[in-house]
Design a protein around this motif. Structure first.
Motif: not given
Length: 110
Positions: A67-70, A79-81, A97-100
């Protein structure tokens, strides 16, 4: 605004868990899990449209749902990713997190 973005993380959690449920149903009738959301009757948008969904990998033993934030939710930099990985048909790993990174408690709080 940050409190609102934190609350919206539930949208990703619920959507990734829905993918997990539908993948288990799919796998009961197929040799492998699927990378195609439409095979599961799902779209690439989370329930409340704060995240874009995808299945990055699928084998006979597991899959990786992302799930990628939009939009405004992408400002939730912690938690963008968010990811849910099923491995060996039994082990679920939650990352965020950005880099999972594997800092699941930060984004997967219940």
């Amino acid at each position: 605004q940050s409190h609102i973005r934190k609350a919206r993380r539930v949208d990703a959690q619920a959507s990734l868990q829905r993918i997990q449920l539908e993948q288990v149903r799919w796998r009961a009738h197929h040799d492998t899990y699927t990378t195609t959301l439409s095979d599961l009757g799902l779209t690439n948008s989370s329930g409340q449209a704060y995240f874009q969904l995808s299945i990055a990998d699928a084998t006979s033993d597991g899959f990786l749902a992302v799930a990628s934030a939009v939009g405004d939710q992408a400002r939730d930099t912690d938690c963008q990713l968010m990811q849910l990985r099923l491995a060996n048909a039994a082990t679920v790993t939650l990352t965020s997190g950005n880099a999972a990174q594997t800092d699941a408690p930060r984004c997967w709080k219940q």
